[in-house]
Write an enzyme that holds these catalytic residues in place. Structure first.
Site, mmCIF file in Angstrom:
data_model
loop_
_atom_site.group_PDB
_atom_site.id
_atom_site.type_symbol
_atom_site.label_atom_id
_atom_site.label_comp_id
_atom_site.label_asym_id
_atom_site.label_seq_id
_atom_site.Cartn_x
_atom_site.Cartn_y
_atom_site.Cartn_z
ATOM 1 N N HIS A 177 -2.229 11.246 -4.189
ATOM 2 C CA HIS A 177 -3.191 11.535 -5.063
ATOM 3 C C HIS A 177 -2.902 12.478 -6.222
ATOM 4 O O HIS A 177 -4.130 13.120 -6.745
ATOM 5 C CB HIS A 177 -4.507 11.980 -4.354
ATOM 6 C CG HIS A 177 -4.850 10.829 -3.197
ATOM 7 N ND1 HIS A 177 -4.943 9.473 -3.165
ATOM 8 C CD2 HIS A 177 -4.949 11.026 -1.767
ATOM 9 C CE1 HIS A 177 -5.118 8.945 -2.241
ATOM 10 N NE2 HIS A 177 -5.325 9.705 -1.084
ATOM 11 N N GLU A 224 0.824 -1.349 -0.034
ATOM 12 C CA GLU A 224 0.037 0.060 -0.001
ATOM 13 C C GLU A 224 0.980 1.127 0.247
ATOM 14 O O GLU A 224 1.900 1.486 0.746
ATOM 15 C CB GLU A 224 -0.973 -0.060 1.264
ATOM 16 C CG GLU A 224 -1.762 1.220 1.083
ATOM 17 C CD GLU A 224 -3.071 1.354 2.233
ATOM 18 O OE1 GLU A 224 -3.982 1.846 1.809
ATOM 19 O OE2 GLU A 224 -3.201 0.192 2.805
ATOM 20 N N ILE A 225 0.653 2.086 -0.950
ATOM 21 C CA ILE A 225 1.306 3.414 -0.965
ATOM 22 C C ILE A 225 0.672 4.439 -0.174
ATOM 23 O O ILE A 225 -0.746 4.691 -0.334
ATOM 24 C CB ILE A 225 1.299 3.923 -2.365
ATOM 25 C CG1 ILE A 225 2.131 3.059 -3.283
ATOM 26 C CG2 ILE A 225 2.016 5.333 -2.493
ATOM 27 C CD1 ILE A 225 1.976 3.267 -4.816
ATOM 28 N N ASP A 246 9.353 7.695 -2.427
ATOM 29 C CA ASP A 246 8.604 8.713 -3.298
ATOM 30 C C ASP A 246 7.985 7.958 -4.409
ATOM 31 O O ASP A 246 8.561 7.377 -5.065
ATOM 32 C CB ASP A 246 9.137 10.048 -3.468
ATOM 33 C CG ASP A 246 8.330 10.941 -4.262
ATOM 34 O OD1 ASP A 246 7.378 10.619 -4.350
ATOM 35 O OD2 ASP A 246 8.848 12.182 -4.050
ATOM 36 N N GLU A 304 -7.000 4.656 -5.143
ATOM 37 C CA GLU A 304 -8.136 5.456 -4.285
ATOM 38 C C GLU A 304 -8.300 6.793 -4.601
ATOM 39 O O GLU A 304 -7.166 7.356 -5.299
ATOM 40 C CB GLU A 304 -7.606 5.199 -2.869
ATOM 41 C CG GLU A 304 -7.947 3.597 -2.428
ATOM 42 C CD GLU A 304 -8.027 3.630 -0.751
ATOM 43 O OE1 GLU A 304 -7.861 4.550 -0.042
ATOM 44 O OE2 GLU A 304 -7.849 2.292 -0.328
ATOM 45 N N ASP A 305 -9.221 7.565 -4.257
ATOM 46 C CA ASP A 305 -9.546 8.810 -4.044
ATOM 47 C C ASP A 305 -9.490 9.594 -5.472
ATOM 48 O O ASP A 305 -8.612 10.405 -5.425
ATOM 49 C CB ASP A 305 -8.629 9.501 -3.105
ATOM 50 C CG ASP A 305 -8.747 8.890 -1.553
ATOM 51 O OD1 ASP A 305 -9.593 8.397 -1.490
ATOM 52 O OD2 ASP A 305 -8.047 8.857 -0.627
ATOM 53 N N GLY A 344 0.220 7.319 6.096
ATOM 54 C CA GLY A 344 -0.723 8.284 6.949
ATOM 55 C C GLY A 344 0.077 8.683 8.229
ATOM 56 O O GLY A 344 1.258 8.089 8.228
#
Length: 394
Positions: A271, A195-196, A245, A296-297, A199
Site C-alpha cells: 500500500h 494477488e499481491i 517484492d 485496494e486500501d 498476509g
C-alpha cells in the site's frame, strides 16, 4: 492437450464429451486430482457432527473401478485411496461425469453419470428420535450432502467465503459486493488471477485467506499470490504462492511472463504509493484485454508515512493521484494540445475506471473510441496499437 493435468481437465470439462479428451490420460492421476479438489471443497459445506467416511467409486475403462474414501465431518476432510467394508454412503461416478461435475462450469446437476446409495436398514427399526441407527443415518445424510456438494462448483456469495476463510475483504473492509459486481462475470472462466500480498507476515504457514477465497469463488481458475516472504507451505491445487517484492519491476515482468497473462490482478500488498504505481506499470501490460486490475486500501494515498500526500490531492506520485491521471488518459483523444503529446500505454489500453471507498477497478481493452467534436484543432496521436496480448507474452 498440453499444460498441467488440472488445466487439461478444465479444458476436457468444457467439451461436449469429456471422455474423448480423457482417453489419453492416466485414470489414476485424473481421479487423484479430482478427489483433491473435492476434499478441498468440503470445508465450504456443513457435514456430520461426528466424522463419517463416504466411499466414492469411479468407473474407468476396462471395467476397472478406482475407489477413494472421503472423510466427511464438521470441518471437512481429506480423501485417500481405499474402500470401506460397509460404508454408510457410497457415491458411484463414471470418470467423464466426475470431471464434468468437478471441473466444469457451474450449473444444475445433469442427472447422469452419478448414483448415490445409502446403507439399508438392518431390519425393523423402532422410530424413536434417539434410536442409534436413525441418529447415524441422519449423520450419514449430512455426510452425503457434504460430499455431493463438494463434487460441484461453489455457488454461494463471496462474503460467505471471506468469512469462512477469514479474509478482511468483508468485515474489515466492505469490498466483496464491489468485487462481485465487477468480477462475477469471470466466475465460470478458466482464468489466471494474481494477488499481491498474502498476509501472515513472516510466519510461513500464516495468511492466504483471500487466496483460498478466490480459489473457491473462481472454481476453474489458477490463483497466484505474491509476497516478500516465502509462503510455499500454503500451496495447494490451483493455488500457487510466489516470492518477490512488488517494488521490483524486473521481477514483476519476469513473473508475468512465466505465469501470465492474467485476467485479474489485485494489489493488496504494501500500500506504499510508489510500490502501487510500480506494480501497475509493470503488470498492467500483462492483463488480458477484457481483464481487470484492482487496487485496494487507497486510504494510504493520503498518509505521508506510506508515501501519500494529504495536501496536494492531485499529486501523481500518490496512488489516488496516479489514478486521476488514468482518468485524463482515458479521455486523451479529447484533450487539446500542441501536438507534442504522445499517448502512454495506459492511455491506449485503459477503457474504464470504477472507484469506491478505498478500492479501484481499472478495466483493460483498446481505448479507441472516436473523439468528440473532431473539428476542434488537435493532433491525432492514435497509431496502430500493438496487440495487447502479444505485448503480454502470448
Amino acid at each position: 492437450m498440453t499444460g498441467s493435468l488440472v488445466q487439461r481437465l478444465l479444458a476436457a470439462a468444457d467439451a461436449p464429451d469429456p471422455g474423448v479428451h480423457l482417453a489419453a490420460e492416466d485414470p489414476e492421476a485424473v481421479v487423484a486430482v479430482a478427489m483433491a479438489e473435492v476434499a478441498g471443497r468440503t470445508v465450504l459445506y456443513p457435514g456430520p457432527a461426528t466424522p463419517l467416511t463416504v466411499q466414492i467409486d469411479v468407473d474407468v475403462a476396462d471395467a476397472r473401478q478406482i475407489s477413494y474414501l472421503l472423510a466427511a465431518g464438521p470441518d471437512g476432510g481429506q480423501a485417500r485411496p481405499g474402500r470401506a467394508d460397509d460404508p454408510w454412503v457410497r457415491v458411484r461416478y463414471d470418470l467423464a461425469a466426475l470431471v464434468r461435475d468437478v471441473f466444469g462450469p457451474a450449473g444444475p446437476w445433469t442427472g447422469t453419470g452419478r448414483d448415490v446409495v445409502m446403507k439399508d436398514e438392518p431390519g425393523p427399526v423402532e422410530y424413536k428420535p434417539d434410536d442409534p441407527w436413525l441418529v447415524r443415518r441422519e449423520e450419514a445424510t449430512r455426510a452425503a450432502y457434504q460430499a455431493l456438494r463438494a463434487c460441484e462448483p461453489y455457488r454461494g456469495d463471496l462474503a460467505a467465503l471471506a468469512l469462512r476463510f477469514g479474509s478482511d475483504k468483508w468485515g474489515g473492509h466492505w469490498y466483496t459486493s464491489h468485487y462481485e459486481r465487477h468480477l462475477g462475470g469471470f466466475r465460470d472462466h478458466r482464468l489466471n488471477l494474481l494477488e499481491i500480498g498474502i498476509g501472515g507476515y513472516h510466519e510461513p504457514d500464516a495468511g492466504g485467506a483471500s487466496l483460498r477465497m478466490w480459489k473457491h469463488y473462481f472454481h476453474r481458475g489458477s490463483v497466484y499470490g505474491l509476497d516478500v516472504y516465502d509462503k510455499s507451505l500454503l500451496d495447494e491445487p490451483r493455488l500457487t504462492t510466489l516470492r518477490g517484492d512488488q517494488a521490483d519491476p524486473a521481477m514483476l515482468a519476469d513473473l508475468a511472463r512465466r505465469h501470465g497473462p492474467f485476467d485479474i490482478v489485485i494489489d493488496d500488498g504494501s500500500h506504499v504509493s510508489s510500490h502501487v504505481i510500480t506494480a501497475f506499470q509493470a503488470l498492467f501490460p500483462y492483463v488480458r484485454p477484457g481483464g481487470v486490475y484492482v487496487i485496494e486500501d487507497l486510504h494510504t494515498s493520503y498518509w505521508p508515512e506510506w508515501g501519500g500526500n494529504g495536501t496536494d490531492l492531485s499529486d501523481p506520485a500518490t496512488s489516488v493521484g496516479f489514478l486521476k491521471t488514468l482518468v485524463d488518459g482515458l479521455h486523451h483523444r479529447d484533450r487539446l494540445h500542441d501536438g507534442s503529446y504522445q499517448p502512454t500505454y495506459p492511455d491506449l489500453t485503459v477503457t474504464g475506471l470504477h472507484l469506491y471507498h478505498n478500492l479501484a477497478f481499472v478495466e483493460k481493452g483498446r481505448n479507441t473510441e472516436q473523439a468528440n467534436a473532431t473539428w476542434r484543432p488537435r493532433n491525432d496521436p492514435m497509431r496502430d496499437l500493438p496487440d495487447p496480448q502479444r505485448s503480454a507474452g502470448e
